[in-house]
Design a protein around this motif. Structure first.
Motif, mmCIF file in Angstrom:
data_model
loop_
_atom_site.group_PDB
_atom_site.id
_atom_site.type_symbol
_atom_site.label_atom_id
_atom_site.label_comp_id
_atom_site.label_asym_id
_atom_site.label_seq_id
_atom_site.Cartn_x
_atom_site.Cartn_y
_atom_site.Cartn_z
ATOM 1 N N GLY A 1 0.818 -1.206 0.000
ATOM 2 C CA GLY A 1 0.000 0.000 0.000
ATOM 3 C C GLY A 1 0.847 1.249 0.000
ATOM 4 N N ALA A 2 0.196 2.399 -0.065
ATOM 5 C CA ALA A 2 0.902 3.670 -0.138
ATOM 6 C C ALA A 2 1.467 4.053 1.221
ATOM 7 C CB ALA A 2 -0.052 4.759 -0.628
ATOM 8 N N ARG A 3 2.491 4.858 1.189
ATOM 9 C CA ARG A 3 3.055 5.419 2.410
ATOM 10 C C ARG A 3 3.639 6.779 2.082
ATOM 11 N NH1 ARG A 3 8.471 1.620 3.189
ATOM 12 N NH2 ARG A 3 9.114 1.616 1.021
ATOM 13 N N ASP A 4 3.885 7.586 3.107
ATOM 14 C CA ASP A 4 4.450 8.913 2.893
ATOM 15 C C ASP A 4 5.833 8.784 2.278
ATOM 16 O OD1 ASP A 4 2.213 9.983 4.002
ATOM 17 O OD2 ASP A 4 3.095 10.286 5.988
ATOM 18 N N SER A 5 6.128 9.620 1.301
ATOM 19 C CA SER A 5 7.439 9.540 0.648
ATOM 20 C C SER A 5 8.558 9.886 1.614
ATOM 21 C CB SER A 5 7.478 10.483 -0.560
ATOM 22 O OG SER A 5 7.285 11.825 -0.156
ATOM 23 N N GLU A 6 8.270 10.736 2.642
ATOM 24 C CA GLU A 6 9.302 11.083 3.612
ATOM 25 C C GLU A 6 9.693 9.881 4.456
ATOM 26 O OE1 GLU A 6 6.611 12.762 3.042
ATOM 27 O OE2 GLU A 6 7.246 14.750 2.383
ATOM 28 N N VAL B 1 13.544 18.252 6.544
ATOM 29 C CA VAL B 1 12.818 19.459 6.108
ATOM 30 C C VAL B 1 13.710 20.701 6.140
ATOM 31 C CG1 VAL B 1 10.775 20.908 6.373
ATOM 32 C CG2 VAL B 1 10.648 18.462 6.947
ATOM 33 N N ALA B 2 14.091 21.154 7.329
ATOM 34 C CA ALA B 2 14.808 22.430 7.454
ATOM 35 C C ALA B 2 16.283 22.311 7.090
ATOM 36 C CB ALA B 2 14.680 22.970 8.873
ATOM 37 N N GLY B 3 16.814 21.089 6.998
ATOM 38 C CA GLY B 3 18.239 20.911 6.779
ATOM 39 C C GLY B 3 18.740 21.529 5.496
ATOM 40 N N ILE B 4 17.973 21.399 4.420
ATOM 41 C CA ILE B 4 18.429 21.919 3.127
ATOM 42 C C ILE B 4 18.485 23.446 3.149
ATOM 43 C CG2 ILE B 4 16.098 21.952 2.111
ATOM 44 C CD1 ILE B 4 17.435 21.083 -0.525
ATOM 45 N N TYR B 5 17.545 24.083 3.872
ATOM 46 C CA TYR B 5 17.567 25.548 3.975
ATOM 47 C C TYR B 5 18.693 26.004 4.894
ATOM 48 C CZ TYR B 5 12.967 24.578 2.066
ATOM 49 O OH TYR B 5 11.943 24.094 1.284
ATOM 50 N N LEU B 6 18.951 25.233 5.933
ATOM 51 C CA LEU B 6 20.083 25.526 6.805
ATOM 52 C C LEU B 6 21.381 25.525 6.013
ATOM 53 C CD1 LEU B 6 21.511 25.862 9.559
ATOM 54 C CD2 LEU B 6 21.425 23.366 9.798
ATOM 55 N N MET B 7 21.559 24.523 5.152
ATOM 56 C CA MET B 7 22.782 24.447 4.353
ATOM 57 C C MET B 7 22.850 25.571 3.327
ATOM 58 S SD MET B 7 24.676 22.261 5.638
ATOM 59 C CE MET B 7 25.946 22.490 4.396
ATOM 60 N N GLY B 8 21.694 26.061 2.885
ATOM 61 C CA GLY B 8 21.702 27.214 1.991
ATOM 62 C C GLY B 8 22.239 28.451 2.687
ATOM 63 N N VAL B 9 21.801 28.682 3.920
ATOM 64 C CA VAL B 9 22.311 29.808 4.709
ATOM 65 C C VAL B 9 23.801 29.623 4.986
ATOM 66 C CG1 VAL B 9 22.133 31.024 6.916
ATOM 67 C CG2 VAL B 9 20.056 30.248 5.739
ATOM 68 N N TYR C 1 24.547 10.856 1.074
ATOM 69 C CA TYR C 1 24.199 12.002 0.237
ATOM 70 C C TYR C 1 23.333 12.997 1.013
ATOM 71 C CZ TYR C 1 22.232 14.556 -3.754
ATOM 72 O OH TYR C 1 21.826 15.538 -4.615
ATOM 73 N N GLU C 2 22.389 12.485 1.809
ATOM 74 C CA GLU C 2 21.549 13.367 2.617
ATOM 75 C C GLU C 2 22.365 14.108 3.683
ATOM 76 O OE1 GLU C 2 18.466 10.928 4.159
ATOM 77 O OE2 GLU C 2 17.464 10.689 2.226
ATOM 78 N N LEU C 3 23.356 13.438 4.249
ATOM 79 C CA LEU C 3 24.238 14.130 5.188
ATOM 80 C C LEU C 3 24.929 15.309 4.516
ATOM 81 C CD1 LEU C 3 26.062 11.289 7.170
ATOM 82 C CD2 LEU C 3 24.357 12.887 8.049
ATOM 83 N N HIS C 4 25.268 15.148 3.259
ATOM 84 C CA HIS C 4 25.968 16.200 2.532
ATOM 85 C C HIS C 4 25.103 17.445 2.381
ATOM 86 C CE1 HIS C 4 28.130 18.422 -0.500
ATOM 87 N NE2 HIS C 4 27.136 18.284 -1.358
#
Length: 530
Positions: A109-114, A135-143, A125-128
């Motif tokens: 069955g379906a499940r949340d993609s997260e 959620v907020a990690g990618i914006y944190l790395m942008g800053v 790769y996600e650690l990078h």
């Protein structure tokens, strides 16, 4: 440059480096490994089932079942193609009222993609790019990337008047401050062009959505975000007609997209993902994404009519507009996917050198501010030494331990993809706690030895447990598995050498230092902070 201006630039460079340094150390160290994502992926899953010939036929039936039970999926539903790497499983993705959903061929069955569990390579790769923060990690790395760019700019202004002199200066000896200063300067200057690329592309990749939404609100009256779809994909504007129609299969659409890409000038085109718009409708369209070699941006897209298969638009190497060419160039320059194996090795070395750049910056801060006439060092010096050892060396140990856990999990009946994240964060927390308890001088030696042993164990355990797989891959001329083991051994030897050198500094170095091996009689760092 006036002395006051130089002092201002130096202060900005120091504090921007300190603010972003810990996050950038982890990002660069994990990013160096993520350059070989597919090789790690192959290594991490030793027993991979062969792709069945009817996989895409079953995927087509899965899509039809999903659309029948989830009407919202008709608007947009995508599916991945099988590939030569084990994490590229065939899965469907669609947007429902509760958010993005996913379902693989093996799912009931379906499940949340997260909640979709990723393997070792995807986790590194996600650690990078998020530090493992959801959620907020990618914006944190942008800053962090913006702060990183400011540190680069001020560093360049500081060293520009004597650039050539600093490039040739590396003076080993008993003066630790001068040694760390020279090493920091030489590596920073030699790798400056690449660091500029990483800072700019990192900020663009992480903050593009936030920036676009801000401009959309301030200047484009809500029209920019919808238009961005056409800027970053090959899908033209589509509209449902209300008339039912039979969809061409993902297999058929992938083949047609490949022929269209080759005809447009791409050297090759290997489909890896496609999506339907208005599935089951006579006005439905499909976009097939694929990878190409010998191009700055490896990803290209071809859109087709999902009913009769005629080509609607092509955005591949040699046939891209300015928007798509820029967007693909950002990805290619950041991840080094535009070149052959030698370019990826260059990015690997640059990643490790970048991690050392931020580590040496912290050490330089410590050496500059320590008291040279007393054993009891200021709190800020001890705090920075503790954080540097715990976070930097602790993250190296955590990543190596994650590789070890990936090898051992199947032996004990576990699933590697379910334990990589808990093991990494658990070991990291233990490393930080150990540093607080043992103090940075002794903890640095302990953690370096632990990282060396863990790194060597990666290869030794893999050879012992999956030796047959290793021998078979070598006999077939495939070097990915052996390459990961070889790098693990090299890293183990490197960390062992660092442990010996650090131990020598603890015993023989200046005793009026936070790195001295003595135990001072005063309160511990934890008590001081409290």
């Amino acid at each position: 440059m006036k002395p006051a201006t130089l002092r201002m630039f130096t202060a900005v460079h120091t504090w921007t480096g300190l603010l972003a340094g810990f996050a950038l150390f982890i990002a660069f160290y994990a990013g160096a490994l993520a350059v070989f994502h597919d090789e790690i992926d192959t290594w991490a899953v030793p027993k991979t089932a062969a792709v069945e010939t009817d996989t895409m036929d079953r995927a087509q039936r899965m899509l039809a079942d999903i659309v029948a039970s989830h009407p919202a999926a008709k608007e947009q539903i995508g599916v991945t193609y099988p590939a030569n790497h084990p994490s590229h499983e065939v899965a469907a993705y669609w947007f429902d009222k509760d958010g993005w959903k996913t379902q693989t061929l093996a799912d009931s069955g379906a499940r949340d993609s997260e909640d979709h569990e990723h393997g070792l390579a995807d986790f590194v790769y996600e650690l990078h790019y998020t530090l493992g923060v959801p959620v907020a990690g990618i914006y944190l790395m942008g800053v962090v990337s913006i702060i990183y760019g400011l540190a680069l700019l001020t560093g360049l202004l500081i060293h520009l008047p004597h650039l050539v002199r600093d490039l040739a200066a590396l003076r080993p000896g008993h003066n630790l401050k001068r040694l760390w200063q020279d090493a920091h300067n030489v590596i920073g200057i030699l790798s400056l062009p690449f660091h500029i690329v990483f800072a700019v592309t990192g900020a663009l990749l992480c903050l593009s959505l936030v920036t676009m939404m801000a401009f959309d609100y301030a200047a484009f009256d809500g029209k920019l975000v919808p238009a961005s779809e056409r800027m970053t994909s090959a899908m033209p504007a589509t509209h449902a007609t209300g008339r039912e129609a039979t969809m061409l299969s993902p297999r058929d659409l992938g083949g047609r997209a490949r022929r269209a890409a080759l005809a447009a000038g791409a050297a090759d085109f290997e489909p890896d993902y496609m999506r339907y718009m208005h599935y089951g409708d006579a006005g439905a369209a499909a976009e097939v994404r694929g990878t190409s070699t010998k191009t700055l941006g490896e990803y290209g897209m071809v859109s087709l009519d999902a009913v009769d298969g005629h080509v609607l638009a092509v955005q591949v190497a040699g046939a891209r507009d300015a928007n798509h060419a820029t967007y693909s160039a950002i990805f290619g320059l950041h991840f080094g996917s535009f070149g052959n194996l030698s370019v990826r090795w260059l990015y690997f070395v640059l990643g490790l050198a970048g991690a050392f750049l931020f580590y040496s910056g912290n050490l330089l801060y410590i050496e500059t501010r320590r008291k040279r006439r007393q054993a009891d060092q200021p709190l800020k010096v001890r705090a920075m030494a503790t954080a540097t050892v715990g976070v930097c060396i602790g993250s190296c140990l955590a990543i190596s331990a994650t590789f070890v856990a990936n090898v051992l999990a199947p032996v004990f009946g576990g699933r590697p993809e379910a334990i990589v994240q808990p093991v990494c964060f658990g070991v990291f927390a233990l490393a930080v706690a150990w540093t607080l308890w043992r103090r940075p001088a002794r903890a640095a030696v302990d953690l370096l030895w632990a990282t060396a042993i863990a790194s060597l164990s990666i290869a030794l355990l893999d050879m012992a447990i999956n030796g047959e797989r290793l021998a078979r891959s070598l006999s077939e001329g495939r070097w990915a598995v052996a390459g990961v083991d070889a790098v693990a051994i090299a890293m183990g030897v490197g960390f062992g050498w660092l442990a010996v050198a650090t131990r020598r500094r603890v015993v023989e170095g200046d005793q009026n230092s936070v790195w001295a091996g003595h135990r001072r009689a005063g309160p511990t760092l934890a008590r001081d902070v409290a």
